[in-house]
Write an enzyme that holds these catalytic residues in place. Structure first.
Site, PDB file in Angstrom:
ATOM      1  N   LYS A 158     107.565   8.030  16.177  1.00  0.00           N
ATOM      2  CA  LYS A 158     106.530   8.713  16.721  1.00  0.00           C
ATOM      3  C   LYS A 158     105.863   8.122  17.781  1.00  0.00           C
ATOM      4  CE  LYS A 158     105.195  11.049  12.162  1.00  0.00           C
ATOM      5  NZ  LYS A 158     104.072  11.288  11.257  1.00  0.00           N
ATOM      6  N   LYS A 201     108.728   6.065   7.392  1.00  0.00           N
ATOM      7  CA  LYS A 201     109.495   6.508   6.246  1.00  0.00           C
ATOM      8  C   LYS A 201     109.377   8.344   6.807  1.00  0.00           C
ATOM      9  CE  LYS A 201     112.137   6.828   2.669  1.00  0.00           C
ATOM     10  NZ  LYS A 201     113.499   6.235   2.568  1.00  0.00           N
ATOM     11  N   TYR A 202     110.725   8.841   6.785  1.00  0.00           N
ATOM     12  CA  TYR A 202     110.695  10.500   6.915  1.00  0.00           C
ATOM     13  C   TYR A 202     110.764  10.890   5.665  1.00  0.00           C
ATOM     14  CZ  TYR A 202     112.036  14.978   8.703  1.00  0.00           C
ATOM     15  OH  TYR A 202     112.090  16.267   8.646  1.00  0.00           O
ATOM     16  N   LEU A 203     109.493  11.775   5.353  1.00  0.00           N
ATOM     17  CA  LEU A 203     109.486  12.678   4.413  1.00  0.00           C
ATOM     18  C   LEU A 203     110.153  14.112   4.485  1.00  0.00           C
ATOM     19  CD1 LEU A 203     105.764  11.994   3.437  1.00  0.00           C
ATOM     20  CD2 LEU A 203     107.762  10.771   2.404  1.00  0.00           C
ATOM     21  N   HIS A 208     102.161  20.454   4.333  1.00  0.00           N
ATOM     22  CA  HIS A 208     101.093  20.057   5.224  1.00  0.00           C
ATOM     23  C   HIS A 208      99.600  20.300   4.469  1.00  0.00           C
ATOM     24  CE1 HIS A 208      98.778  19.500   9.305  1.00  0.00           C
ATOM     25  NE2 HIS A 208      97.776  20.335   8.456  1.00  0.00           N
ATOM     26  N   HIS A 235     105.613  23.655  15.155  1.00  0.00           N
ATOM     27  CA  HIS A 235     104.450  22.898  15.199  1.00  0.00           C
ATOM     28  C   HIS A 235     102.990  23.981  15.425  1.00  0.00           C
ATOM     29  CE1 HIS A 235     106.565  19.200  14.537  1.00  0.00           C
ATOM     30  NE2 HIS A 235     107.311  19.731  15.598  1.00  0.00           N
ATOM     31  N   LYS A 237     100.639  26.586  13.478  1.00  0.00           N
ATOM     32  CA  LYS A 237     100.571  27.162  12.232  1.00  0.00           C
ATOM     33  C   LYS A 237     100.479  28.755  12.315  1.00  0.00           C
ATOM     34  CE  LYS A 237      97.797  23.140  11.304  1.00  0.00           C
ATOM     35  NZ  LYS A 237      96.717  22.498  11.501  1.00  0.00           N
ATOM     36  N   GLU A 287      97.535  11.944  10.385  1.00  0.00           N
ATOM     37  CA  GLU A 287      96.586  11.959  11.803  1.00  0.00           C
ATOM     38  C   GLU A 287      95.272  12.806  11.619  1.00  0.00           C
ATOM     39  OE1 GLU A 287      98.667  14.727  14.733  1.00  0.00           O
ATOM     40  OE2 GLU A 287     100.225  13.605  13.739  1.00  0.00           O
ATOM     41  N   ARG A 291      87.771  17.534  15.389  1.00  0.00           N
ATOM     42  CA  ARG A 291      86.986  18.775  16.161  1.00  0.00           C
ATOM     43  C   ARG A 291      87.190  19.980  15.063  1.00  0.00           C
ATOM     44  NH1 ARG A 291      92.127  21.305  15.924  1.00  0.00           N
ATOM     45  NH2 ARG A 291      93.648  20.014  16.639  1.00  0.00           N
TER      46      ARG A 291
HETATM   47  C1  MV4 Z   1     106.212  13.594   9.814  1.00  0.00           C
HETATM   48  C2  MV4 Z   1     106.917  14.389   9.030  1.00  0.00           C
HETATM   49  C3  MV4 Z   1     107.721  13.961   8.104  1.00  0.00           C
HETATM   50  N1  MV4 Z   1     107.571  12.559   7.460  1.00  0.00           N
HETATM   51  N2  MV4 Z   1     106.131  12.395   9.277  1.00  0.00           N
HETATM   52  C4  MV4 Z   1     104.949  16.973  12.674  1.00  0.00           C
HETATM   53  C5  MV4 Z   1     103.791  16.903  13.912  1.00  0.00           C
HETATM   54  C6  MV4 Z   1     103.055  16.039  13.206  1.00  0.00           C
HETATM   55  N3  MV4 Z   1     101.566  16.520  13.277  1.00  0.00           N
HETATM   56  C7  MV4 Z   1     103.516  15.136  12.207  1.00  0.00           C
HETATM   57  N4  MV4 Z   1     104.906  15.894  11.982  1.00  0.00           N
HETATM   58  C8  MV4 Z   1     105.435  15.501  10.997  1.00  0.00           C
HETATM   59  N5  MV4 Z   1     105.538  14.165  10.555  1.00  0.00           N
HETATM   60  C9  MV4 Z   1     106.668  11.662   8.396  1.00  0.00           C
HETATM   61  N6  MV4 Z   1     106.634  10.457   8.094  1.00  0.00           N
HETATM   62  C10 MV4 Z   1     107.202  15.702   9.227  1.00  0.00           C
HETATM   63  C11 MV4 Z   1     106.530  16.146  10.312  1.00  0.00           C
HETATM   64  C12 MV4 Z   1     106.650  17.678  10.446  1.00  0.00           C
HETATM   65  C13 MV4 Z   1     105.678  18.654  10.231  1.00  0.00           C
HETATM   66  C14 MV4 Z   1     104.404  18.136   9.657  1.00  0.00           C
HETATM   67  C15 MV4 Z   1     103.567  18.988   9.494  1.00  0.00           C
HETATM   68  C16 MV4 Z   1     103.841  20.454   9.614  1.00  0.00           C
HETATM   69  C17 MV4 Z   1     104.943  20.876  10.039  1.00  0.00           C
HETATM   70  C18 MV4 Z   1     105.809  19.918  10.531  1.00  0.00           C
HETATM   71  C19 MV4 Z   1     107.033  20.386  10.960  1.00  0.00           C
HETATM   72  C20 MV4 Z   1     108.152  19.295  11.320  1.00  0.00           C
HETATM   73  C21 MV4 Z   1     107.762  18.152  11.039  1.00  0.00           C
END
Ligand code: MV4
Length: 450
Positions: A158, A201-203, A208, A235, A237, A287, A291
């Site tokens: 990222k 690590k990728y979940l 969310h 991305h 909502k 993150e 706001r």
């Molecule tokens: C991630 C993830 C899986 N694992 N981080 C997408 C935008 C940013 N806000 C963070 N995002 C993600 N981070 C890790 N470690 C998957 C996403 C992600 C995602 C997160 C929230 C809502 C929708 C999403 C769609 C695709 C990927």
């Protein structure tokens, strides 16, 4: 007490702020581009100032024009809404340098949370659970590969300055690391002027879940539970609810207290949202948004609070009007975002509204700046309204959403309303059984969305 505030935004969120101000006996100043002379926020405010041409960069993002509008009208404070200048630390600094008040957090809080590596490092030190990954930035491919082997694939690279999914690449295995690492860096550089990246690590199948927090800037902070915003497309909502259908009262109390304590520790002021991925009963911080968010009304519905009023209060140095013990959840709320977009492509569909009728009745709120005959300009975001429903429980909220959508009439442009009728018929939506990938898969299957 402020006598007059300026709203540095447009559309439904500008109305939201004007309404809160009016209830508090505060005068409001709208600013607008030449494309928005007939916009509802201009009509609803007590005064208005034209700040530039249609392009946002020369109007809603023009700091000198907005400061000048304050000086002309005598506004003492600025509410930024969401988007535009709401998370711009430099804007906050300029406001303070002019002896004005920013209704929101400090420039320093915005700066810390705007850099994702610094945000994560700060939250980790404050005891907030984070996704396993690199400590700080990863400078070389060798370092990235070593980390991949250590934490195990898949990993996600990222950009520290990233946002909206830009500068984010998944590597499924060591062979994919070089390309993912270089692409994330390049996207960070070209989109945000910063090529620093970090690794997590990728979940694979999380939800969310975001926690609403609120601080008084003097060491007191509370949480207002969570919102589940897993139903997203690219991305953006589209459907948000509170409480989260998968979150227990014990989990809420625990992660909520962790977040509130962290905000108290840094003397956070105003509204904030702490975003988590939630998988297998665990929360992982990703993150923080410093706001008010688009989806704040679902939290307002179930807690019975006016978050904008509270933002204005603490900006004036007044105490919050509630403490943690007074914040209890009543029922269930759902918001759907209504965009002027053509399905199945979701391409923007600006144009003239020929007929507009809003739903009403118990537990229904429609936040929108539309009116009969209004011409949606092509220069801005396609969000034209938010329909928020509140029920005693989730099934009642879902039934009310279907009923309210049936009453809504928006003619003259295409909207995302048909999508919500279709989603309500889905068993996964009825059960609340979805993750961050569910909607994209559903769209591919049902709308043939690329
Ligand atoms: C991630 C993830 C899986 N694992 N981080 C997408 C935008 C940013 N806000 C963070 N995002 C993600 N981070 C890790 N470690 C998957 C996403 C992600 C995602 C997160 C929230 C809502 C929708 C999403 C769609 C695709 C990927």
């Amino acid at each position: 007490m402020f006598k007059k505030i300026l709203v540095a935004n447009r559309g439904e969120i500008a109305l939201r702020v004007i309404r809160a101000a009016r209830e508090m006996g505060i005068q409001s100043v709208a600013v607008h581009s030449t494309a928005d002379s007939d916009a509802m926020h201009v009509r609803m405010a007590d005064e208005s100032v034209c700040i530039g041409p249609p392009a946002s960069a020369q109007s809603y993002l023009s700091v000198p024009a907005i400061i000048a509008a304050c000086e002309i009208t005598g506004a003492e404070a600025i509410h930024p809404g969401y988007g535009f200048l709401s998370e711009n630390a430099q804007f906050v600094q300029v406001i303070e340098d002019h002896g004005l008040t920013f209704i929101g957090p400090t420039a320093e809080h915005i700066r810390i949370m705007g850099d994702k590596i610094t945000a994560k490092d700060t939250m980790k030190k404050l005891g907030v659970p984070c996704v396993p990954g690199s400590e700080g930035g990863v400078a070389t491919l060798e370092e990235a590969k070593a980390l991949g082997d250590e934490i195990g694939y898949p990993v996600i690279i990222k950009a520290t300055a990233g946002g909206g999914g830009k500068g984010m690449k998944v590597a499924q295995n060591a062979a994919e690391m070089a390309k993912a690492f270089q692409t994330a860096r390049a996207e960070g550089k070209s989109n945000f002027g910063n090529d620093e990246v970090y690794i997590e690590k990728y979940l694979t199948t999380p939800r969310h879940i975001e926690i609403q927090v609120f601080g008084d800037g003097k060491g007191k902070a509370v949480h207002l539970g969570e919102r589940d915003c897993s139903l997203q497309r690219r991305h953006q909502k589209v459907f948000e609810e509170a409480p989260g259908p998968s979150i227990t009262a014990e989990e809420r109390a625990r992660i909520g207290k962790t977040c509130a304590d962290a905000m108290a520790d840094i003397n956070y002021i105003g509204a904030g949202t702490i975003e988590f991925l939630y998988e297998n009963g665990e929360f992982y911080f990703i993150e923080m948004n410093t706001r008010l968010q688009v989806e704040h009304p679902v939290t307002e519905a179930i807690f019975g609070v006016d978050l904008v009023r509270e933002q204005i209060r603490v900006a004036e140095g007044l105490p919050m009007s509630f403490d943690q013990d007074a914040l209890t959840i009543n029922g269930h709320a759902i918001e759907v975002r209504i965009n002027a977009e053509k399905l199945p492509s979701f391409s923007p569909c600006p144009g003239k509204i020929t007929q507009y009728h809003t739903p009403g009745g118990l537990g229904v709120r429609m936040d929108s700046a539309l009116y009969d005959g209004y011409k949606i300009p092509p220069y801005y975001d396609s969000l034209i309204g938010k329909l928020i429903v509140h029920g005693r429980d989730r099934p009642e909220a879902l039934a009310r959403l279907g009923r309210a959508l049936g009453e809504l009439i928006v003619d003259g442009v295409d909207t995302t309303v048909p999508l919500f009728h279709a989603l309500l018929a889905e068993e996964a939506v009825q059960r609340g059984d979805y993750n961050i990938h569910w909607l994209e898969h559903w769209l591919e299957t049902n709308l043939g969305d690329a």
